[in-house]
Design a protein around this motif. Structure first.
Motif, PDB file in Angstrom:
ATOM      1  N   ALA A   1      11.951  -6.587   5.601  1.00 52.90           N
ATOM      2  CA  ALA A   1      11.580  -5.303   5.024  1.00 52.90           C
ATOM      3  C   ALA A   1      10.069  -5.229   4.867  1.00 52.90           C
ATOM      4  CB  ALA A   1      12.256  -5.129   3.678  1.00 52.90           C
ATOM      5  N   ASP A   2       9.550  -4.022   4.667  1.00 50.08           N
ATOM      6  CA  ASP A   2       8.124  -3.855   4.434  1.00 50.08           C
ATOM      7  C   ASP A   2       7.795  -4.346   3.022  1.00 50.08           C
ATOM      8  OD1 ASP A   2       6.076  -2.936   6.094  1.00 50.08           O
ATOM      9  OD2 ASP A   2       5.658  -1.356   4.637  1.00 50.08           O
ATOM     10  N   PRO A   3       6.615  -4.907   2.808  1.00 52.94           N
ATOM     11  CA  PRO A   3       6.275  -5.416   1.480  1.00 52.94           C
ATOM     12  C   PRO A   3       6.461  -4.372   0.384  1.00 52.94           C
ATOM     13  CG  PRO A   3       4.624  -6.091   3.055  1.00 52.94           C
ATOM     14  CD  PRO A   3       5.568  -5.207   3.790  1.00 52.94           C
ATOM     15  N   SER A   4       6.182  -3.133   0.694  1.00 54.98           N
ATOM     16  CA  SER A   4       6.322  -2.127  -0.354  1.00 54.98           C
ATOM     17  C   SER A   4       7.790  -1.993  -0.776  1.00 54.98           C
ATOM     18  CB  SER A   4       5.795  -0.789   0.156  1.00 54.98           C
ATOM     19  OG  SER A   4       6.496  -0.446   1.327  1.00 54.98           O
ATOM     20  N   GLU A   5       8.690  -2.121   0.210  1.00 54.77           N
ATOM     21  CA  GLU A   5      10.112  -2.051  -0.118  1.00 54.77           C
ATOM     22  C   GLU A   5      10.517  -3.223  -1.000  1.00 54.77           C
ATOM     23  OE1 GLU A   5      12.610  -1.591   3.381  1.00 54.77           O
ATOM     24  OE2 GLU A   5      10.988  -0.466   4.331  1.00 54.77           O
TER      25      GLU A   5
END
Lengths: 770, 498
Positions: free
Chosen positions: A338-342
């Protein structure tokens, strides 16, 4: 001149210098280490290697063994506990299986309320062995107890009336009496023969009728009282059983509650650890991608070499490898992570309070597109290169790959730091549920123990109830069945009147020749049917009487005996019975009588030449062929017979060694005293030969004891067979090492101590012979 | 006048049979013969009755029926259409394979452990003591199933070897350790010479009867059998004269060679039990390996000739010519050239689909059985080696040093020959034990002779009696052959005293 010279010396020391301590390296522990561990390059190497091996093994085993779980009801629960205390599911032993089943491993399916019987027999075994093993420290009269022990132990383990073992022992007493009487009137040969005949007559002719008669007599006298007792019991027992069942249901409900509470605690812990799981889920696909990229880098090197020599044949598979590797890596990074923000969102959503420094770390990470973009570029470039096949482009590709790898590594490293921090933050909130979980498990274990006790009791009572109901109906129908026997016998006599003797002795019509007329076959079949019914009825009547007239212990079936107890029974019985046979065989092998000698040699060599497992299969498959038609006896007894024959051949060889070790002078001395063969053997040769042979006999016993586990292959429940039984239970499916270690340790303790005893004996005997 | 009279010639009285030592031994033996004969009669009679009651007969014909089951490890060609006899032959091959490999590995382990146990290094000697005691005091069966569990539960699956998986090949990318077994590289030849078939298409005459002038008929098979017995007696006498053991041991070996040899020959070649053909022993061998082994043997013989020549030159002139390069050359050079010409190379295992292909697949059952057997027997051999070395008194090595022998020559010429005399007999008996213990293959499903002939064949045909007899006879023959070899060795190395 020496005296003048002495005067010229100004000073002469007249006392010794005090002894100085040796240098540090030459004394104490340091000296020992230098001499024993580091005395040369080979020794240093050996020491280092073995220390490393010891470290490796201990670091693998000790944390596993000491971090094990003792309170659990199944392997799944074991793994839950291990998860809850921060360990992988395989990083701790599940000793709970031993806690749950150790009694079964020791006793098999012996009724738990009767465990005192084998235990008492085992203690008595140690007492009985004392005069044999430590003859110098134990009074000689103890040997009488040793002689009586086999009968006592058999009775304790299998049960039955108390006089049955006495009757069996009486055969030997009868032999002694016959010998004593006959030796006065006739020679030793007649006396020996008479003793043998007396014993055989007692065992095979007189014992069974007397035993049955005694049972019948006592049974008659107790007939009415037994019926009223049984009827009373049958009335009260169901209430008891119902009470226990109600209790059992109560406890089962409590267990269900406790399981629910435990599961709730576990769910809470899983919730706390969900961020950990989320972060670890980010790491492993990236690691895989990293490996693939490493492969790409290697392949690119080979590719540039191949292209440099214009070897397109080698290049094309390399390019396709690189392409597929890159596609895999891209897939791993793009779809599995997943993306770090997620991740940050997930963490905020799942935890009550998140350490702001962790969030800062997460924010500092590059976005997912920053990782996937370069890989996509790389993929595109590779496809270009495959079209142009230019060496120069490869160098660019290599550089790009290096950059991507470095980026991925940084990413993984920062994720690992985050994971560490998350674990550290979770430790505090996890502490309470962890303690709660372990407490839950303890409560559950206690409840389960209660439940097991109740189940055992209720099982015992209900089987007692069914036994008594059965027995009551048998006792009530006793008179009727007894009256039917003579009727059947008369009918059989009538039917058998026209048949020949050999036809009457058949066990099945299959034995008739193929050309027998139909009516004869039918007649024989009818006769055999009636005869067998009469015999079966008589046997069942005898059984009922022996239960009715039994004064003694509850009889136990051989099939219920198992586990370590089975190994001990077979081992001890085998060695005890094989000793006399082994002595006879050894004497036979030393004999000058041609026939006896060759029979002994053939027997010993044939038995020793074939593996025990083949003999055991012979016992289970073939022994019925060799015995009179219709006879069928206990598998355990058959195994003991086979093991006895097997061990006797080995014992014979050991004792032959002892006989051969005696100097010829002993034989000649005995002869010159005018002793007969048996006298000289009994008084001079065997006592000395046996003493020399004891270490060898003990070693044979160790081997035999270890070999008793082979009975698992013919269906007896030895310890190893029981480990399979335990694994067949869904609760413990997948438990291996804990069971193996338990069984192995039991055997090790037994065999090692016996081995030490044999060594001790060898040393003692050695000193005496010097 | 003579006072001498002959002792009164009393007639033979019946009581002498019991009281006169001259006749008593005969009496006892006659009684023993009768008892034994009665016992045998009783057993045989029971067996006949029981067999009749079960409607069975005593017949080895099942050996020539199709087996109908597969054997997963085979040294010779075998399909489920082959006969039970062929299955037994495959099983015998597997038993012998595990026995030979196990004996070799056990010897290596045992010698190392035995020597290290005598080491002055405290840690090493303790470690070896732990190994020896640990294996000697725990049942072999437990070790076998524990190692088998380790192999099946502890190793990676073949799919973990795919790119990105967490397992990889070891030993220079040549060997795969998987939970289905170990895959090692296989030797292969680019210019292979092909195969040679043994007993391939030979048709042996079946039992035929020849009528002599119509008076009576002569069975050719019977004649062949009698000839085989004659050959057996001759072979037995040869063996007996070599053995020089006790007369009874000789007699036993002789009788077994006399009867079992011809029985086997007759069964295999003459179709004794039904239509059994030679297919039971038919096999194909590779010309490549035959050539290589042949070259090594010839090289060894030539090397021996060179050595003898060097010996005689040394005897005549006192100077020994340097021959080591010649002797090494005649063995290695043709061998290496043949390897090159045949195009020998190693075929590495690689992952294809869900499993590895190419290379040699050593099954888990084989590995577990082999490791357990050799570790277990190795512990016993270690004790034997230790005892053998300790048995040589220190005076021997001191005397050798006093003669001026250097340490390695002392070891080779003085210590080892004497230690071997102590070590070899118990060592061979350990080999015997290992061979017999290989029947524990049943625990891991290794297809040895007990599993084929004594297991599946018995279960499928219901011929327990015949199957167990053949199985027992096989183990007995192996044991007797090994102990006969041991006796020959013992007699050759025995101290010659007076």
């Amino acid at each position: 001149m020496s005296d003048t010279h002495a005067q010229t010396v100004s000073y002469v020391r007249d006392t010794m210098l005090p002894q100085q301590a040796p240098p540090v390296t030459e004394r104490g522990a340091l000296k020992w280490v230098r001499e024993n561990l580091f005395s040369g390059w080979l020794n240093i190497l050996l020491t280092v290697v073995s220390l490393y091996v010891v470290y490796l093994v201990l670091s693998l085993i000790l944390p596993w063994a000491f971090g094990g779980v003792w309170n659990a009801g199944s392997l799944t629960e074991c793994r839950e506990v291990l998860f809850s205390v921060y360990k992988g599911s395989h990083d701790g032993a599940c000793w709970a299986v031993i806690e749950d089943r150790w009694l079964q491993l020791l006793f098999g399916f012996y009724p738990p309320e009767l465990y005192w019987r084998p235990i008492l027999a085992f203690v008595l075994l140690l007492v009985a062995l004392a005069p044999v093993l430590f003859s110098d420290k134990v009074p000689g009269q103890m040997i009488w107890f040793t002689l009586a022990f086999p009968f006592i132990a058999t009775w304790l383990i299998w049960g039955g009336s108390f006089w049955t073992p006495i009757f069996a022992a009486f055969g030997f007493i009868a032999a002694v009496i016959a010998y004593k009487v006959l030796i006065r009137v006739a020679g030793p040969i007649v006396a020996n023969l008479g003793a043998l005949i007396a014993a055989l007559v007692w065992w095979f002719v007189l014992m069974a009728p007397i035993n049955d008669g005694l049972h019948k007599m006592i049974g008659f006298s107790r007939f009415d009282s037994t019926i009223s007792r049984l009827e009373g019991d049958i009335e009260t027992l169901p209430q008891e059983v119902a009470r226990l069942e109600a209790q059992g249901e109560d406890v089962a409900a409590q267990i269900a509650d406790a399981v629910a509470a435990k599961d709730a605690t576990l769910a809470g812990m899983i919730e706390i650890r969900v961020e950990e799981v989320a972060v670890s889920a980010q790491i492993s696909p990236k690691r895989t991608a990293l490996q693939q990229l490493d492969g790409v880098a290697e392949n690119l090197v080979s590719l540039s070499e191949a292209l440099a020599v214009q070897d397109s044949e080698a290049a094309s598979p390399l390019i396709s490898d690189v392409t597929s590797d890159l596609e895999d890596a891209l897939n791993d990074v793009a779809s599995a992570t997943a993306d770090p923000s997620e991740v940050a969102e997930l963490m905020v959503a799942n935890a009550a309070s998140v350490d702001p420094s962790i969030l800062a770390d997460v924010d500092a990470m590059v976005s997912k597109s920053a990782l996937t973009g370069p890989i996509e570029d790389l993929l595109a470039n590779v496809q270009e290169v495959s079209a142009t096949s230019a060496v120069a482009d490869i160098a660019d590709l290599q550089a790009e790959t290096g950059i991507v790898i470095a980026a991925l590594q940084t990413n993984i490293a920062s994720l690992e730091t985050i994971l560490e921090k998350v674990v550290a933050t979770n430790a505090a909130p996890l502490a309470a549920p962890q303690a709660q979980f372990l407490k839950d498990m303890k409560v559950l274990a206690d409840l389960r123990n209660d439940a097991t006790a109740i189940t055992i009791d209720s099982f015992r009572l209900s089987s007692e109830l069914s036994d008594k109901t059965n027995f009551l109906s048998q006792v009530q129908s006793l008179a009727e069945r007894e009256a039917e026997i003579p009727v059947l016998e008369a009918r059989a006599a009538e039917l058998g009147a026209d048949l020949t003797r050999s036809q009457r002795n058949m066990i099945s019509t299959n034995q008739l020749p193929d050309d027998t007329p139909q009516d004869v076959t039918a007649a024989v079949g009818a006769y055999l049917d009636v005869k067998n019914r009469a015999l079966g009825l008589a046997a069942s009547v005898t059984d009922t009487y022996s239960e009715l007239g039994r004064i003694g212990l509850k009889p136990i079936d051989s099939r219920q005996i198992g586990g370590f107890m089975l190994a001990v029974i077979i081992g001890v019985a085998g060695i005890a019975l094989s000793l006399p046979l082994g002595i006879l065989l050894a004497l036979g092998r030393q004999s000058h009588l041609f026939f006896i000698n060759s029979v002994s040699v053939a027997f010993i060599e044939v038995i020793r030449g074939v593996p025990l497992i083949v003999w055991l299969f012979t016992a289970s498959l073939l022994l019925n062929y060799f015995l009179p038609p219709g006879s069928n006896f206990d598998l355990m007894l058959r195994v003991i017979i086979m093991v006895t024959l097997f061990a006797s051949a080995y014992i014979a060889e050991v004792i032959r060694g002892g006989l051969a070790a005696l100097p010829t002078g002993q034989y000649e001395g005995a002869d010159s005293l005018g002793l007969s063969y048996w006298q000289s053997m009994q008084l001079i040769i065997l006592p000395q030969a046996m003493k020399i042979s004891i270490p060898g006999i003990v070693n044979t016993f160790i081997g035999l004891f270890k070999d008793t586990v082979l009975v698992v292959f013919i269906g007896l429940l030895d310890p190893i067979g029981l480990t399979n039984t335990i694994r067949a239970d869904t609760d413990w499916n997948g438990v291996y090492w804990e069971l193996f270690i338990f069984v192995g340790l039991l055997f090790f303790i037994f065999c090692f101590s016996m081995g030490r005893y044999s060594l001790h004996l060898e040393k003692k005997l050695q000193r005496e012979h010097r | 006048m003579t006072t001498f009279t002959d002792p009164p010639k009393a007639g033979f009285r019946l009581s002498q049979l019991i009281y006169d030592t001259r006749y008593r031994s005969i009496t006892i033996q006659v009684i023993a013969v009768f008892l034994l004969a009665f016992g045998v009669y009783w057993l045989v009679n029971n067996t006949i009755q029981n067999l009749a009651a079960l409607e069975k007969n005593f017949d080895f014909g099942f050996l020539s029926q199709p087996a109908g089951y597969d054997i997963n490890q085979r040294l010779v060609e075998y399909t489920s259409q082959s006969t039970h006899g062929r299955a037994a032959f495959v099983g015998i091959g597997n038993t012998i394979l595990i026995a030979v490999l196990g004996c070799a590995l056990a010897t290596v382990l045992g010698v190392i452990a035995g020597v290290l146990r005598l080491s002055k290094n405290w840690i090493v000697s303790r470690l070896m003591a732990v190994y020896v005691e640990g294996f000697r005091n725990v049942p072999l069966l437990l070790w076998i199933i524990a190692i088998f569990a380790l192999m099946t539960e502890g190793m990676s699956q073949p799919r973990d070897f795919r790119v990105g998986g967490d397992a990889s090949l070891v030993l220079f990318e040549s060997t795969a350790l998987t939970n289905r077994g170990i895959y090692i590289p296989a030797p292969a030849f680019e210019n292979a010479l092909g195969q040679v078939s043994i007993f391939g298409n030979v048709q042996w005459p079946a039992a035929q009867a020849v009528s002599l002038f119509g008076l009576f008929s002569l069975n050719l098979t019977l004649i062949a059998f009698l000839i085989a017995i004659g050959a057996g007696v001759f072979a037995a006498r040869q063996v007996g004269s070599r053995m020089a053991a006790s007369s009874t041991g000789k007699m036993l070996a002789a009788s077994i060679v006399t009867f079992l040899g011809p029985m086997v020959v007759w069964y295999l070649f003459m179709g004794l039990f039904g239509q059994t053909s030679v297919s039971a022993v038919q096999m194909t061998l590779s010309w490549d390996y035959l050539l290589l082994i042949g070259l090594l043997v010839v090289g060894g013989i030539v090397s021996g000739m060179i050595k003898r020549r060097a010996d005689s030159i040394q005897r005549d002139t006192g100077v020994r010519p340097t021959t080591w390069y010649l002797r090494l050359g005649v063995v290695l050079l043709p061998f290496l050239i043949a390897l090159y010409v045949l195009g020998a190379h190693l075929q590495y295992p690689y992952l294809k689909g869900f499993n590895f292909t190419d290379g040699i697949h050593l099954r888990n059952s084989l590995i577990a059985l082999l490791l357990a057997l050799s570790l277990y027997t190795g512990a016993f051999i270690a004790e034997i080696v230790r005892a053998g070395i300790l048995a040589i008194s220190k005076g021997q090595s001191e005397a050798a040093f006093a003669l001026g022998l250097r340490p390695n020559r002392t070891m080779n010429l003085v210590i080892l020959p004497q230690a071997m005399r102590v070590i070899i007999p118990p060592l061979i008996s350990q080999y015997l034990n290992l061979t017999k213990n290989s029947s524990l293959a049943i625990a891991v499903g290794y297809m040895d002779v007990r599993s084929t002939l004594g297991g599946i064949t018995i279960n499928q045909t219901g011929r327990e009696l015949e199957g167990m007899l053949l199985l027992g006879a096989f183990y007995l023959i192996v044991s007797l052959v090994i102990s006969a070899v041991m006796n020959v060795y013992n007699n050759r190395t025995q101290l010659k005293e007076r």
